[in-house]
Motif scaffolding. Structure first.
Motif, PDB file in Angstrom:
ATOM      1  N   MET A 213      24.053  37.098 -11.064  1.00  0.00           N
ATOM      2  CA  MET A 213      23.613  36.883 -12.423  1.00  0.00           C
ATOM      3  C   MET A 213      24.706  37.376 -13.630  1.00  0.00           C
ATOM      4  O   MET A 213      25.223  38.729 -13.102  1.00  0.00           O
ATOM      5  N   ARG A 214      24.869  36.633 -14.467  1.00  0.00           N
ATOM      6  CA  ARG A 214      25.844  37.296 -15.613  1.00  0.00           C
ATOM      7  C   ARG A 214      25.277  36.996 -16.843  1.00  0.00           C
ATOM      8  O   ARG A 214      24.785  35.785 -16.977  1.00  0.00           O
ATOM      9  N   ILE A 215      25.284  37.816 -17.821  1.00  0.00           N
ATOM     10  CA  ILE A 215      24.827  37.478 -19.089  1.00  0.00           C
ATOM     11  C   ILE A 215      25.936  37.255 -20.124  1.00  0.00           C
ATOM     12  O   ILE A 215      26.796  38.111 -20.078  1.00  0.00           O
ATOM     13  N   GLY A 216      25.938  36.328 -21.300  1.00  0.00           N
ATOM     14  CA  GLY A 216      27.004  36.326 -22.190  1.00  0.00           C
ATOM     15  C   GLY A 216      26.201  36.179 -23.461  1.00  0.00           C
ATOM     16  O   GLY A 216      25.003  35.775 -23.493  1.00  0.00           O
ATOM     17  N   GLN A 217      27.272  36.398 -24.556  1.00  0.00           N
ATOM     18  CA  GLN A 217      26.377  35.992 -25.931  1.00  0.00           C
ATOM     19  C   GLN A 217      27.519  35.417 -26.580  1.00  0.00           C
ATOM     20  O   GLN A 217      28.767  35.573 -26.593  1.00  0.00           O
ATOM     21  N   GLY A 218      27.230  34.671 -27.609  1.00  0.00           N
ATOM     22  CA  GLY A 218      28.042  33.897 -28.591  1.00  0.00           C
ATOM     23  C   GLY A 218      27.621  34.066 -29.731  1.00  0.00           C
ATOM     24  O   GLY A 218      26.228  34.110 -30.357  1.00  0.00           O
ATOM     25  N   TYR A 219      28.755  33.728 -30.715  1.00  0.00           N
ATOM     26  CA  TYR A 219      28.493  33.893 -32.441  1.00  0.00           C
ATOM     27  C   TYR A 219      29.402  33.092 -32.815  1.00  0.00           C
ATOM     28  O   TYR A 219      30.612  32.832 -32.341  1.00  0.00           O
ATOM     29  N   ASP A 220      28.847  32.123 -33.887  1.00  0.00           N
ATOM     30  CA  ASP A 220      29.673  31.322 -34.724  1.00  0.00           C
ATOM     31  C   ASP A 220      29.044  31.301 -36.037  1.00  0.00           C
ATOM     32  O   ASP A 220      27.907  31.237 -36.396  1.00  0.00           O
ATOM     33  N   ALA A 221      30.003  30.827 -37.109  1.00  0.00           N
ATOM     34  CA  ALA A 221      29.563  30.931 -38.465  1.00  0.00           C
ATOM     35  C   ALA A 221      30.677  29.904 -39.263  1.00  0.00           C
ATOM     36  O   ALA A 221      31.555  29.979 -38.925  1.00  0.00           O
ATOM     37  N   HIS A 222      30.058  28.967 -40.066  1.00  0.00           N
ATOM     38  CA  HIS A 222      30.830  28.150 -40.838  1.00  0.00           C
ATOM     39  C   HIS A 222      30.337  27.999 -42.173  1.00  0.00           C
ATOM     40  O   HIS A 222      29.048  27.811 -42.214  1.00  0.00           O
ATOM     41  N   ARG A 223      31.370  27.731 -43.081  1.00  0.00           N
ATOM     42  CA  ARG A 223      30.668  27.742 -44.218  1.00  0.00           C
ATOM     43  C   ARG A 223      30.529  26.146 -44.877  1.00  0.00           C
ATOM     44  O   ARG A 223      30.977  25.130 -43.874  1.00  0.00           O
ATOM     45  N   PHE A 224      29.722  25.760 -45.621  1.00  0.00           N
ATOM     46  CA  PHE A 224      29.249  24.481 -46.091  1.00  0.00           C
ATOM     47  C   PHE A 224      30.539  23.679 -46.623  1.00  0.00           C
ATOM     48  O   PHE A 224      31.323  24.536 -47.230  1.00  0.00           O
ATOM     49  N   ALA A 225      30.817  22.530 -46.490  1.00  0.00           N
ATOM     50  CA  ALA A 225      31.619  21.788 -47.133  1.00  0.00           C
ATOM     51  C   ALA A 225      31.143  20.185 -47.401  1.00  0.00           C
ATOM     52  O   ALA A 225      30.440  19.715 -46.675  1.00  0.00           O
ATOM     53  N   PRO A 226      31.739  19.948 -48.650  1.00  0.00           N
ATOM     54  CA  PRO A 226      31.137  18.585 -49.205  1.00  0.00           C
ATOM     55  C   PRO A 226      31.819  17.557 -48.302  1.00  0.00           C
ATOM     56  O   PRO A 226      32.902  17.628 -47.745  1.00  0.00           O
ATOM     57  N   GLY A 227      31.173  16.300 -48.193  1.00  0.00           N
ATOM     58  CA  GLY A 227      31.876  15.033 -47.464  1.00  0.00           C
ATOM     59  C   GLY A 227      31.970  15.069 -46.123  1.00  0.00           C
ATOM     60  O   GLY A 227      32.754  14.447 -45.612  1.00  0.00           O
ATOM     61  N   ARG A 228      31.170  15.943 -45.654  1.00  0.00           N
ATOM     62  CA  ARG A 228      30.971  16.084 -44.037  1.00  0.00           C
ATOM     63  C   ARG A 228      29.775  15.967 -43.376  1.00  0.00           C
ATOM     64  O   ARG A 228      28.988  16.280 -44.170  1.00  0.00           O
ATOM     65  N   PRO A 229      29.409  15.342 -42.220  1.00  0.00           N
ATOM     66  CA  PRO A 229      28.189  15.247 -41.889  1.00  0.00           C
ATOM     67  C   PRO A 229      27.833  16.581 -41.183  1.00  0.00           C
ATOM     68  O   PRO A 229      28.758  17.343 -40.784  1.00  0.00           O
ATOM     69  N   LEU A 230      26.484  16.999 -41.383  1.00  0.00           N
ATOM     70  CA  LEU A 230      25.822  18.308 -40.804  1.00  0.00           C
ATOM     71  C   LEU A 230      25.458  17.773 -39.359  1.00  0.00           C
ATOM     72  O   LEU A 230      24.859  17.034 -39.083  1.00  0.00           O
ATOM     73  N   ILE A 231      26.165  18.686 -38.442  1.00  0.00           N
ATOM     74  CA  ILE A 231      25.927  18.460 -36.969  1.00  0.00           C
ATOM     75  C   ILE A 231      25.705  19.860 -36.376  1.00  0.00           C
ATOM     76  O   ILE A 231      26.286  20.690 -36.299  1.00  0.00           O
ATOM     77  N   LEU A 232      24.365  19.847 -35.799  1.00  0.00           N
ATOM     78  CA  LEU A 232      23.814  21.060 -35.007  1.00  0.00           C
ATOM     79  C   LEU A 232      23.328  20.514 -33.951  1.00  0.00           C
ATOM     80  O   LEU A 232      22.288  19.819 -33.831  1.00  0.00           O
ATOM     81  N   GLY A 233      23.794  21.231 -32.595  1.00  0.00           N
ATOM     82  CA  GLY A 233      23.314  20.910 -31.527  1.00  0.00           C
ATOM     83  C   GLY A 233      23.396  19.592 -30.997  1.00  0.00           C
ATOM     84  O   GLY A 233      22.621  18.897 -30.391  1.00  0.00           O
ATOM     85  N   GLY A 234      24.517  18.968 -31.564  1.00  0.00           N
ATOM     86  CA  GLY A 234      24.777  17.489 -31.311  1.00  0.00           C
ATOM     87  C   GLY A 234      24.069  16.656 -32.134  1.00  0.00           C
ATOM     88  O   GLY A 234      24.217  15.482 -31.945  1.00  0.00           O
ATOM     89  N   VAL A 235      23.299  16.963 -32.875  1.00  0.00           N
ATOM     90  CA  VAL A 235      22.222  16.241 -33.740  1.00  0.00           C
ATOM     91  C   VAL A 235      22.665  16.047 -35.057  1.00  0.00           C
ATOM     92  O   VAL A 235      22.974  16.902 -35.880  1.00  0.00           O
ATOM     93  N   ARG A 236      23.039  14.658 -35.278  1.00  0.00           N
ATOM     94  CA  ARG A 236      23.249  14.704 -37.060  1.00  0.00           C
ATOM     95  C   ARG A 236      21.968  14.724 -38.064  1.00  0.00           C
ATOM     96  O   ARG A 236      21.229  14.304 -37.715  1.00  0.00           O
ATOM     97  N   ILE A 237      22.213  15.774 -38.790  1.00  0.00           N
ATOM     98  CA  ILE A 237      20.793  16.261 -39.830  1.00  0.00           C
ATOM     99  C   ILE A 237      21.153  15.781 -41.163  1.00  0.00           C
ATOM    100  O   ILE A 237      22.474  16.079 -41.813  1.00  0.00           O
ATOM    101  N   ASP A 238      20.242  15.065 -41.807  1.00  0.00           N
ATOM    102  CA  ASP A 238      20.511  14.883 -43.405  1.00  0.00           C
ATOM    103  C   ASP A 238      20.411  16.006 -44.277  1.00  0.00           C
ATOM    104  O   ASP A 238      19.613  16.691 -44.107  1.00  0.00           O
ATOM    105  N   HIS A 239      21.768  16.206 -44.603  1.00  0.00           N
ATOM    106  CA  HIS A 239      21.928  17.355 -45.635  1.00  0.00           C
ATOM    107  C   HIS A 239      23.169  17.108 -46.664  1.00  0.00           C
ATOM    108  O   HIS A 239      24.020  16.301 -46.099  1.00  0.00           O
ATOM    109  N   PRO A 240      23.064  17.446 -47.609  1.00  0.00           N
ATOM    110  CA  PRO A 240      24.172  17.188 -48.622  1.00  0.00           C
ATOM    111  C   PRO A 240      25.455  17.625 -48.206  1.00  0.00           C
ATOM    112  O   PRO A 240      26.520  17.236 -48.739  1.00  0.00           O
TER     113      PRO A 240
END
Length: 163
Positions: A1-28
């Motif tokens: 067995m092996r354990i790993g950890q990941g981290y990511d962060a992005h700032r909001f930007a206008p004019g782009r769709p919000l996609i999380l976990g492959g799902v498009r989410i309604d957000h400004p």
């Protein structure tokens, strides 16, 4: 067995769709990134690659490459799954935490788990997704962006059945 950890962060930007976990989410706002900005999948990819000792997402899919401009992050996850399979690893389980003041993610979590399970060829029950706020503290609390943490357990061989 092996354990790993990941981290990511992005700032909001206008004019782009919000996609999380492959799902498009309604957000400004969507998330600013070279790819589609899916911080959940990016953190998951980093956790998976880290557990397998295969460096990180930026090594495999550099943001300096036109090939990955605006790419659907699910395609990256499928490629990561292929790298793991080639090394004899499968996902035991993943525990993912999304840090965002908004939008509310609980209505989308089951769909995210189903898509990620498909891409990783595992039972969606092996993927846990949680969402939390920071009570107004920090960049996520101020509504400037979204962060995500992922912890994964890889196992040797075929562990596609629910554990």
């Amino acid at each position: 067995m092996r354990i790993g950890q990941g981290y990511d962060a992005h700032r909001f930007a206008p004019g782009r769709p919000l996609i999380l976990g492959g799902v498009r989410i309604d957000h400004p706002f969507g998330l600013e990134a070279h790819s589609d900005g899916d911080v959940l999948i990016h953190a998951l990819c980093d956790g998976l690659l880290g557990a397998a000792g295969l460096r990180d997402i930026g090594f495999h899919f550099p943001d300096s490459s036109a090939e990955y401009k605006a790419i659907d992050s699910r395609k990256l996850l499928v490629r990561v799954a292929g790298l793991l399979e080639a090394e004899g690893w499968t996902l035991g389980n993943a525990d993912i935490t999304v840090v965002a003041q908004a939008p509310k993610l609980s209505p989308h979590i089951d769909a995210m788990r189903a898509l990620l399970g498909t891409d990783l060829r595992c039972d969606p029950k092996n993927i846990n997704i949680k969402a939390t706020t920071t009570e107004g503290m920090g960049f996520a609390g101020r509504g400037e962006g979204i962060a995500c943490y992922a912890v994964v357990l890889l196992v040797r061989g075929d562990a596609r059945a629910s554990t």
